[in-house]
Design a protein around this motif. Structure first.
Motif, mmCIF file in Angstrom:
data_model
loop_
_atom_site.group_PDB
_atom_site.id
_atom_site.type_symbol
_atom_site.label_atom_id
_atom_site.label_comp_id
_atom_site.label_asym_id
_atom_site.label_seq_id
_atom_site.Cartn_x
_atom_site.Cartn_y
_atom_site.Cartn_z
ATOM 1 N N GLY A 158 0.679 -1.225 0.072
ATOM 2 C CA GLY A 158 -0.118 -0.110 0.160
ATOM 3 C C GLY A 158 0.830 1.014 0.036
ATOM 4 N N GLU A 159 2.101 1.109 -0.447
ATOM 5 C CA GLU A 159 2.723 2.641 -0.345
ATOM 6 C C GLU A 159 2.479 3.421 -1.609
ATOM 7 O OE1 GLU A 159 7.020 1.949 -0.625
ATOM 8 O OE2 GLU A 159 6.990 0.381 1.118
ATOM 9 N N ASN A 160 2.181 4.681 -1.387
ATOM 10 C CA ASN A 160 1.690 5.528 -2.342
ATOM 11 C C ASN A 160 2.971 6.264 -3.125
ATOM 12 O OD1 ASN A 160 2.432 7.955 -0.854
ATOM 13 N ND2 ASN A 160 0.175 7.923 -0.181
ATOM 14 N N ASP A 161 2.726 7.099 -4.089
ATOM 15 C CA ASP A 161 3.561 7.827 -5.174
ATOM 16 C C ASP A 161 4.400 8.836 -4.149
ATOM 17 O OD1 ASP A 161 2.644 6.585 -7.182
ATOM 18 O OD2 ASP A 161 1.528 8.368 -8.010
ATOM 19 N N GLU A 162 3.712 9.488 -3.535
ATOM 20 C CA GLU A 162 4.403 10.407 -2.457
ATOM 21 C C GLU A 162 5.523 9.778 -1.534
ATOM 22 O OE1 GLU A 162 1.955 12.889 -0.153
ATOM 23 O OE2 GLU A 162 3.595 14.294 0.275
ATOM 24 N N PHE A 163 5.118 8.825 -0.749
ATOM 25 C CA PHE A 163 5.917 8.093 0.154
ATOM 26 C C PHE A 163 7.318 7.720 -0.631
ATOM 27 C CE2 PHE A 163 6.446 4.206 2.798
ATOM 28 C CZ PHE A 163 6.874 4.918 4.206
ATOM 29 N N ILE A 164 7.017 7.024 -1.744
ATOM 30 C CA ILE A 164 8.063 6.180 -2.685
ATOM 31 C C ILE A 164 8.841 7.470 -3.150
ATOM 32 C CG2 ILE A 164 8.542 4.864 -4.783
ATOM 33 C CD1 ILE A 164 5.626 3.747 -4.320
ATOM 34 N N GLY A 165 8.295 8.599 -3.470
ATOM 35 C CA GLY A 165 9.472 9.801 -3.935
ATOM 36 C C GLY A 165 10.392 10.099 -2.845
ATOM 37 N N LYS A 166 9.680 10.137 -1.733
ATOM 38 C CA LYS A 166 10.524 10.548 -0.328
ATOM 39 C C LYS A 166 11.741 9.728 -0.152
ATOM 40 C CE LYS A 166 7.086 13.832 1.912
ATOM 41 N NZ LYS A 166 5.985 13.745 2.788
ATOM 42 N N LYS A 167 11.140 8.390 -0.111
ATOM 43 C CA LYS A 167 12.304 7.215 0.149
ATOM 44 C C LYS A 167 13.272 7.318 -0.985
ATOM 45 C CE LYS A 167 9.432 3.447 1.997
ATOM 46 N NZ LYS A 167 9.237 2.115 1.953
ATOM 47 N N ALA A 168 12.834 7.600 -2.255
ATOM 48 C CA ALA A 168 13.962 7.910 -3.182
ATOM 49 C C ALA A 168 14.804 8.912 -2.887
ATOM 50 C CB ALA A 168 13.510 8.013 -4.692
ATOM 51 N N ALA A 169 14.381 10.074 -2.521
ATOM 52 C CA ALA A 169 15.096 11.374 -2.270
ATOM 53 C C ALA A 169 16.194 10.997 -0.987
ATOM 54 C CB ALA A 169 14.297 12.367 -1.836
ATOM 55 N N TYR A 170 15.605 10.265 0.030
ATOM 56 C CA TYR A 170 16.536 9.984 1.040
ATOM 57 C C TYR A 170 17.529 9.059 0.662
ATOM 58 C CZ TYR A 170 18.034 9.750 5.879
ATOM 59 O OH TYR A 170 18.892 9.791 6.909
ATOM 60 N N ALA A 171 17.229 8.121 0.145
ATOM 61 C CA ALA A 171 18.342 7.099 -0.436
ATOM 62 C C ALA A 171 19.320 7.712 -1.158
ATOM 63 C CB ALA A 171 17.590 5.656 -1.024
ATOM 64 N N LEU A 172 18.796 8.605 -2.048
ATOM 65 C CA LEU A 172 19.991 9.087 -2.895
ATOM 66 C C LEU A 172 20.803 10.165 -2.095
ATOM 67 C CD1 LEU A 172 17.578 10.190 -6.180
ATOM 68 C CD2 LEU A 172 19.487 8.396 -5.927
ATOM 69 N N GLY A 173 20.078 10.682 -1.352
ATOM 70 C CA GLY A 173 20.890 11.774 -0.180
ATOM 71 C C GLY A 173 21.822 10.683 0.395
ATOM 72 N N GLN A 174 21.765 9.812 0.792
ATOM 73 C CA GLN A 174 22.794 8.637 1.475
ATOM 74 C C GLN A 174 23.648 7.916 0.460
ATOM 75 O OE1 GLN A 174 23.156 8.887 4.689
ATOM 76 N NE2 GLN A 174 21.322 10.487 4.538
ATOM 77 N N ASN A 175 23.631 8.577 -0.938
ATOM 78 C CA ASN A 175 24.599 7.833 -1.941
ATOM 79 C C ASN A 175 24.176 6.585 -2.206
ATOM 80 O OD1 ASN A 175 26.084 10.203 -2.653
ATOM 81 N ND2 ASN A 175 27.247 9.773 -0.743
#
Ligand code: PEP
Length: 249
Positions: free
Chosen positions: A103-120
């Motif tokens: 049940g993950e939604n677009d916004e939640f997934i986008g934020k996860k992506a941004a955070y993971a990228l920020g951690q390289n």
């Protein structure tokens, strides 16, 4: 395949035991792999350490999920920092099973992506339509909406690989035809050109996932905008996964 380096990821999902993974790693270590292909495998969290310490460095490791931010009081979650700490280079986000089963939604997934990228961490950013959405002629709308959620959240596309995975093709044995996949990959590239930049559009790898196997990968790999694969079931067998990796010519 296009001009970027071919990329093949294996998503092991919630499969395996210490013993079966030992065998799979041994098969992968002894397989002959085309040198000019990025290869990544995604074991379940609990086996990442085992895989990291036994698998050839030739193959990088992805997690199948990561938490949306810094760790702390989030029972059952795993942070991007922890993934880095145990040697992961990538994380798979937005997989259809996380969208439609968990049940993950677009916004939640986008934020996860941004955070993971920020951690390289590199992000394998999944998108894809349900069968009913395809039949209603909404494939592009759905994919563009999912893409926009990533684009709104991330500040750089340098470490993103997009995985187009039509939900009706995942784990069903019903692979998209090379033409069906190519059509969406071109549309995704056009969307990136118009909404992010022409540079990002030309350099971002767009890989296909959904019932890719050792018998159908070569035909798919011939398509100009198919830059690799995300493989579920067939990545659990070392020899099949190697054939898929080597299907780029
Ligand atoms: C996947 O889960 O990413 C996938 C593509 O699965 P399968 O290859 O088994 O369809």
């Amino acid at each position: 395949a296009g001009t970027g380096k071919f990329f093949v990821g294996g998503n092991w999902k919630c499969n395996g035991t210490k013993d079966s993974i030992k065998q799979l790693v041994s098969d992968l270590n002894s397989a002959t792999l085309e040198p000019d292909v990025d290869v990544v495998v995604g074991p379940p969290f609990v086996y990442i350490d085992q895989v990291k310490s036994s698998l050839s460095d030739r193959i990088e490791i992805a997690a199948q999920n990561s938490w949306i931010g810094k760790g702390g009081a989030f029972t059952g979650e795993i942070s991007a920092e922890q993934l880095k700490d145990i040697g992961c280079k990538w994380v798979i986000l937005g997989h259809s099973e996380r969208r439609h089963v968990i049940g993950e939604n677009d916004e939640f997934i986008g934020k996860k992506a941004a955070y993971a990228l920020g951690q390289n961490l590199g992000v394998i950013a999944c998108i894809g339509e349900l069968l009913e959405e395809r039949e209603a002629g909404k494939t592009f709308d759905v994919c563009f909406k999912q893409l926009k959620a990533y684009a709104d959240a991330v500040s750089s596309w340098d470490n993103i690989v997009i995985a187009y995975e039509p939900v009706w093709a995942i784990g069903t044995g019903k692979v998209a035809s090379p033409e069906q996949a190519q059509e969406v990959h071109v549309a995704v590239r056009d969307w990136l050109a118009k909404n992010v930049s022409p540079e990002v559009a030309s350099k971002t790898r767009i890989i296909y996932g959904g019932s890719v196997n050792a018998g159908n990968s070569a035909e798919l790999a011939k398509k100009e905008d198919i830059d690799g694969f995300l493989v579920g079931g067939a990545s659990l067998k070392g020899s099949d996964f190697a054939t898929i990796i080597n299907s780029v010519t």
